[in-house]
Design an enzyme around this catalytic site. Structure first.
Site, short mmCIF file in Angstrom:
data_model
loop_
_atom_site.label_atom_id
_atom_site.label_comp_id
_atom_site.label_asym_id
_atom_site.label_seq_id
_atom_site.Cartn_x
_atom_site.Cartn_y
_atom_site.Cartn_z
N ILE A 161 -19.07 -28.53 -1.54
CA ILE A 161 -19.37 -29.95 -1.71
C ILE A 161 -18.43 -30.75 -0.83
O ILE A 161 -17.20 -30.56 -0.86
CB ILE A 161 -19.22 -30.36 -3.20
CG1 ILE A 161 -20.30 -29.64 -4.02
CG2 ILE A 161 -19.34 -31.88 -3.35
CD1 ILE A 161 -20.03 -29.62 -5.49
N LYS A 162 -19.04 -31.63 -0.04
CA LYS A 162 -18.23 -32.54 0.79
C LYS A 162 -18.29 -33.92 0.13
O LYS A 162 -19.37 -34.47 -0.10
CB LYS A 162 -18.83 -32.60 2.20
CG LYS A 162 -18.19 -33.67 3.06
CD LYS A 162 -18.70 -33.59 4.48
CE LYS A 162 -18.18 -34.74 5.31
NZ LYS A 162 -18.53 -34.64 6.72
N THR A 163 -17.13 -34.45 -0.16
CA THR A 163 -17.11 -35.75 -0.80
C THR A 163 -15.93 -36.56 -0.28
O THR A 163 -15.26 -36.15 0.67
CB THR A 163 -17.06 -35.57 -2.35
OG1 THR A 163 -17.33 -36.82 -2.96
CG2 THR A 163 -15.73 -35.02 -2.85
#
Ligand code: 5RP
Length: 274
Positions: free
Chosen positions: A179-181
């Site tokens: 997950i890229k956040t």
């Protein structure tokens, strides 16, 4: 300990993306032109890739950039995280209107280590973008390709703990492997909310070397697997110094001061990217 059953294709690609020795990654995001068009630092994409490729662990980019801008001798030297959604542009008020733009067969043909999909939670196109993610996960997992979900933040959304934990958890539940956040206060709670899924942090708009290095430092201290920075690297006056400094934080557990020393050591002779 070796688990009873390993999904070999997925694990092999995950190991190419995230270094299994320290479970960390410095991903370089250079996918911006897919909706921004010409972008400072990426106008001469071939030069940017040639300059920074040796220092990143993985390149997050688009089909066109891979085809047109990676020198033949560099093909395969670093894993590619291939962006497979698009369809919008900065001219649209609503950026969330994205669809899948690249087939899984194309990703396989290009030897992508993973595929990246943006999800816009809370936007007018929330369902469409979540279904982009789940459709791609259904196809990619069958082929042993991990999917990275980007929690893209629309203009009206706050980049705070509540929003980012919500968006990240939805991506994890959909089956994203990475997950890229965005970074926020109490960021460890975002990481904890999706544990054990790997989290990488986007850099956002260009800030300054101390601020960007602080963000990288606090991200990994909070449990992130690393960063997927773009503009804070390729728009800096000293892009090689910047990526080396970030890498020293991510892989070497350096402090911000130690990383700044690395940055400053590269300053003489540094030049901007077009
Ligand atoms: C946009 C993206 C971009 O790749 C990424 O966020 C840009 O990186 P940076 O913000 O560090 O320039 O995924 O949704």
């Amino acid at each position: 300990m070796v688990p009873a059953y390993l999904d070999i294709g997925i694990q092999s690609r995950m190991n190419r993306i995230i270094n299994p020795k320290d479970n960390r990654v410095v991903m370089l995001a250079i996918d911006h032109p897919y909706f921004q068009g010409p972008t400072t630092g990426l106008r001469n994409m071939s030069k940017t890739i040639k300059t920074l490729l040796p220092y990143c662990d993985c390149l997050m980019t688009t089909r066109g950039a891979v085809r047109s801008n990676i020198a033949p001798e560099d093909v395969g030297s670093k894993p590619i995280m291939l962006r497979v959604t698009g369809g919008n542009s900065v001219l649209n008020e609503e950026l969330s209107d994205e669809k899948i733009t690249v087939t899984i067969q194309e990703a396989i043909r290009m030897d992508a280590a993973g595929v990246a999909i943006s999800v816009y939670i809370g936007s007018a196109n929330q369902q469409q973008t979540i279904l982009n993610l789940t459709d791609m996960i259904n196809q990619a997992e069958e082929c042993g390709i991990p999917v990275l979900a980007v929690t893209a933040v629309g203009k009206n959304m706050a980049r705070d703990l509540r929003y980012l934990a919500l968006a990240s958890r939805i991506c994890q539940d959909a089956g994203a492997r990475i997950i890229k956040t965005y970074y926020c206060e109490e960021f460890s709670r975002v990481v904890d909310s999706v544990s054990p899924t790997a989290v990488v942090v986007a850099g956002g708009k260009y800030s300054s070397p101390p601020d960007a290095l602080q963000m990288a430092y606090h991200s990994v201290q909070a449990g992130a697997a690393g960063v997927d920075f773009g503009r804070n690297i390729f728009q800096d006056d000293n892009p090689i110094g910047m990526i080396k400094a970030i890498s020293s934080i991510v892989h070497g557990n350096h402090t911000v001061k130690e990383a700044l020393d690395i940055y400053n050591a590269c300053l003489p002779g540094a030049s901007r990217l077009d």
